[in-house]
Design a protein around this motif. Structure first.
Motif, PDB file in Angstrom:
ATOM      1  N   ASP A   1     -13.766   6.311   6.179  1.00 32.50           N
ATOM      2  CA  ASP A   1     -12.191   5.489   6.622  1.00 32.50           C
ATOM      3  C   ASP A   1     -11.611   5.503   4.880  1.00 32.50           C
ATOM      4  O   ASP A   1     -12.382   5.630   3.563  1.00 32.50           O
TER       5      ASP A   1
ATOM      6  N   GLU B   1      -8.298   4.181   2.681  1.00 31.09           N
ATOM      7  CA  GLU B   1      -6.887   3.056   3.245  1.00 31.09           C
ATOM      8  C   GLU B   1      -6.172   2.886   1.863  1.00 31.09           C
ATOM      9  O   GLU B   1      -6.914   3.646   0.124  1.00 31.09           O
TER      10      GLU B   1
ATOM     11  N   HIS C   1      -4.938  -8.445   0.446  1.00 29.71           N
ATOM     12  CA  HIS C   1      -4.974  -6.981   0.406  1.00 29.71           C
ATOM     13  C   HIS C   1      -3.428  -6.720  -0.396  1.00 29.71           C
ATOM     14  O   HIS C   1      -3.307  -5.298   0.155  1.00 29.71           O
TER      15      HIS C   1
END
Length: 733
Positions: free
Chosen positions: A198, A200, A239
């Motif tokens: 994955d 991001e 984040h």
């Protein structure tokens, strides 16, 4: 043809000398293949590699080796534009250029091409070694490749490219959690999970990042991003990337960032030089160093194994900035005397810790303790000596005689005593008497209380038959017993003021042929005598006289000044640098340049040491001052490495074949035997300790066992040894 008629086994090469740090060393286009620097790394052997826009450079501290693309040589660089350099954990050097990727082979001194399986020849912009040992390369327009080191092949990582949704990439980094950060165009950063499944998108809290030049993790596990728009810190909880405050909110043009071994963060820019990072305030600070970078365009930054900073500039080459501060202070002579032909007459520190000197045009100079500011007095006489006595009176000796100096008014009061005489030296004895050397006329004893003056020369009759051996006294010293020592043009004499007679010295006859310029009493009561034939140590109790000269390791036999550290080490200024004799083993260490040293040739009898220990030397270019105990003793140095071999003045690589066999079976640095043929009449070896701070203070000692085993030494700063027409057989060096 007969083969291997000369076999040289390299068993030992002893490096001697002391490598004191020189704060700044610059290397420009005269040494480098190009002054447009792209990147800098250091390999496992210690070589510094410098990639430029036109070629690659290897540096060992002494010699630069330049590498270029050569269409006739398949083992040369594939392209001269060096975009990326990586030294992996196995010690191999990878070179990414405008047309692909290569692996450097030190044994062959050549480059091996990596084949891109898809047939491309991409521009390799960045390289990253993963925790698994796998090497990834990011390219311009072709995405990420994985390198098979055994097959020397690069395979496109299509899955990773898909996760990034792009094949245009600028940078790559793997963090301590094994996640992979990849910088894309337009300031985008993708973070891929450790299992590569994955990804991001990482975003900032403000404007677009612009091109990302560096992604790194500091010693505390924090991730930093250096981009055109500024420096950013990743906040995992929120984040997001948090932009650091920039000086005066101005655009500084970030080009890169490093984290040092001590955890310090430095940022290089293309229009504002170098910055350090204040982590607590999340702000950038102008770099506080001895190098004035100003608006310099810095394209590359690297810290080496010794924690020195290497700075690569735009059209300015490379600068190495030492991690050590300067321990020697220097005041250039030109500061207060721009005229040619002048020279320092003496150096002295008064009881207020000001430094005094004079130049040969009637000017007396007072310098502040920090050796920064100075004040000049026009006194009319050429001052040769000075004394600030126990009562606070300042005495001056000149070619015109003896004077007292009033510092408040800047005037001198000439005494009728010794008028017209050249007063070379003035000291105060334990009995508060002044002892004054008068050039060509011996010395005088002056009673300040009564004004009585007693002159003593080589014809003066005293209580015994002992007389002054020579009237030209260069130095006068009063020792701890109250004895007065005189260094002159025929060695030394010792005068007892109480008995009013000269003391018979067992060393007088041995010193008779030599000129004495410096005297010192050490903490053991030994008298040190600096002459034009080296340094002598005289033990008054045992009457033993020891000699130290060039053969014992001193840089020169002309000893100009003397001083002592609190640890007992003896320091000398000479015609060829400074010298230190370690106490008690008497090991000699020489200092030539670096660490603040500028002068190499010092002036005879122009020196002074104050009670607290500070020593001042007068040299051709100025005054050098230092605290001897602050100068560190010799630290362990890197073992010398064989770096270059020359046959008949032509450089050869270790895999060169002579008579059907290679010269060596390993890279030069690890070779223990070199095989030559009888045709190799002249051959040379170059060595390096990979000490980049100050090679001028390093010399090598070596010997060839079969030629008598006599140890020989290179000159300081030289690293090459040459042999001619050696006998056949196995030789050990």
């Amino acid at each position: 043809m007969k083969k291997n008629l000369i076999s040289i086994a390299i068993l030992l090469l002893l490096m001697v000398g002391f490598c004191q740090a020189q704060q700044i060393r610059s290397y420009g286009s005269g040494k480098l293949s190009c002054s447009l620097i792209k990147n800098i790394v250091q390999d496992a052997h210690g070589f510094v590699w410098i990639g430029t826009e036109n070629g690659l450079n290897k540096f060992d501290g002494w010699t630069f080796t330049n590498y270029f693309h050569d269409e006739r040589d398949s083992t040369s660089l594939v392209n001269n534009l060096i975009e990326a350099l990586l030294c992996d954990r196995q010690g191999d050097l990878w070179v990414g250029s405008g047309k692909g990727l290569q692996l450097y082979s030190p044994y062959e001194d050549a480059f091996k091409n990596v084949t891109f399986v898809d047939g491309n020849k991409p521009s390799v912009l960045h390289l990253q070694e993963l925790n698994t040992g796998e090497i990834w390369a990011v390219t311009a327009g072709y995405g990420v490749y994985s390198i098979d080191k055994e097959k020397m092949e690069a395979t496109s990582l299509v899955h990773v490219n898909d996760l990034c949704s792009s094949t245009f990439m600028h940078n790559i980094h793997q963090d301590s959690c094994h996640r992979i950060w990849i910088a894309l165009p337009n300031g985008k950063i993708v973070r891929i999970t450790s299992d590569l499944k994955d990804a991001e998108l990482i975003s900032s809290s403000s404007d677009a990042l612009g091109k990302v030049y560096t992604i790194l993790e500091d010693l505390k596990g924090r991730t930093w991003v250096a981009a055109v728009a500024g420096i950013y810190l990743w906040n995992e909880d929120e984040h997001r990337l948090i932009r650091m405050e920039q000086p005066d909110n101005t655009f500084i043009g970030v080009r890169g960032m490093i984290c040092t071994k001590r955890g310090e963060l430095y940022v290089n820019t293309v229009n504002n030089g170098l910055y350090s990072v204040d982590v607590e305030k999340l702000a950038l600070k102008t770099f506080n160093g001895q190098l004035e970078l100003g608006k310099d365009r810095i394209y590359a930054l690297m810290e080496d194994k010794d924690e020195n900073l290497w700075i690569g500039g735009f059209k300015k080459g490379v600068v190495m900035l030492s991690n050590e501060s300067s321990q020697f202070k220097f005041k250039p002579f030109s500061t207060f005397s721009p005229s040619l032909g002048n020279t320092l007459s003496f150096v002295y520190e008064d009881k207020k810790h000001r430094i005094w000197t004079s130049i040969t045009n009637g000017r007396l100079i007072r310098i502040d303790e920090d050796m920064q500011n100075y004040l000049s007095y026009e006194v009319g006489d050429d001052i040769l000596s000075m004394l600030h006595d126990s009562e606070g009176t300042i005495w001056l000796g000149s070619y015109s005689g003896l004077s007292q100096f009033d510092e408040r008014t800047g005037t001198i009061h000439r005494l009728p005593l010794l008028q017209g005489k050249a007063i070379h030296n003035i000291v105060e004895g334990r009995n508060r008497m002044l002892y004054i050397s008068v050039l060509g006329e011996g010395f005088a004893e002056y009673d300040k209380r009564t004004g009585a003056l007693k002159q003593i020369c080589d014809t003066t009759k005293l209580r015994t038959t002992m007389r002054l051996a020579n009237n030209w006294a260069n130095k006068v010293m009063c020792d701890s017993e109250g004895l007065v020592w005189l260094g002159h043009c025929m060695g030394v004499n010792c005068y007892d003021p109480v008995k009013q007679e000269f003391v018979k010295l067992e060393c007088e006859k041995d010193l008779y042929p030599y000129l004495c310029f410096a005297l010192l009493e050490d903490k053991n009561g030994h008298i040190w005598i600096g002459t034009n034939n080296g340094l002598f140590e005289y033990d008054k109790k045992t009457l033993k006289l020891n000699h130290y000269g060039i053969e014992e390791g001193m840089p020169s036999n002309m000893v100009c000044g003397l001083g002592q550290g609190k640890n007992g080490d003896i320091w000398c200024s000479t015609f060829n640098g400074l010298c230190r004799l370690h106490d008690p083993e008497r090991k000699i260490v020489n200092y030539f340049f670096g660490n603040g040293l500028v002068d190499k040739e010092y002036l005879k009898s122009v020196y002074f040491q104050r009670e607290c220990g500070n020593i001042y030397w007068g040299g051709l270019q100025g005054i050098t001052g230092f605290m001897p105990d602050s100068i560190g003793r010799q630290s362990p140095l890197n073992a010398p490495q064989l770096t270059h071999v020359y046959l008949n003045n032509e450089e050869v690589s270790a895999d060169t074949r002579l008579g059907g066999e290679t010269i060596a079976d390993n890279v030069w640095m690890d070779a223990r035997q070199i095989n030559l043929t009888y045709k190799n009449d002249i051959f040379s070896f170059e060595f390096s300790t990979m000490e980049f701070r100050d090679r001028e203070n390093v010399r090598f000692e070596y010997r060839l066992v079969e030629l008598g085993g006599v140890w020989r030494s290179t000159s300081s700063g030289e690293n090459r040894i040459t042999y001619n027409y050696l006998p056949l057989g196995t030789l050990y060096i």
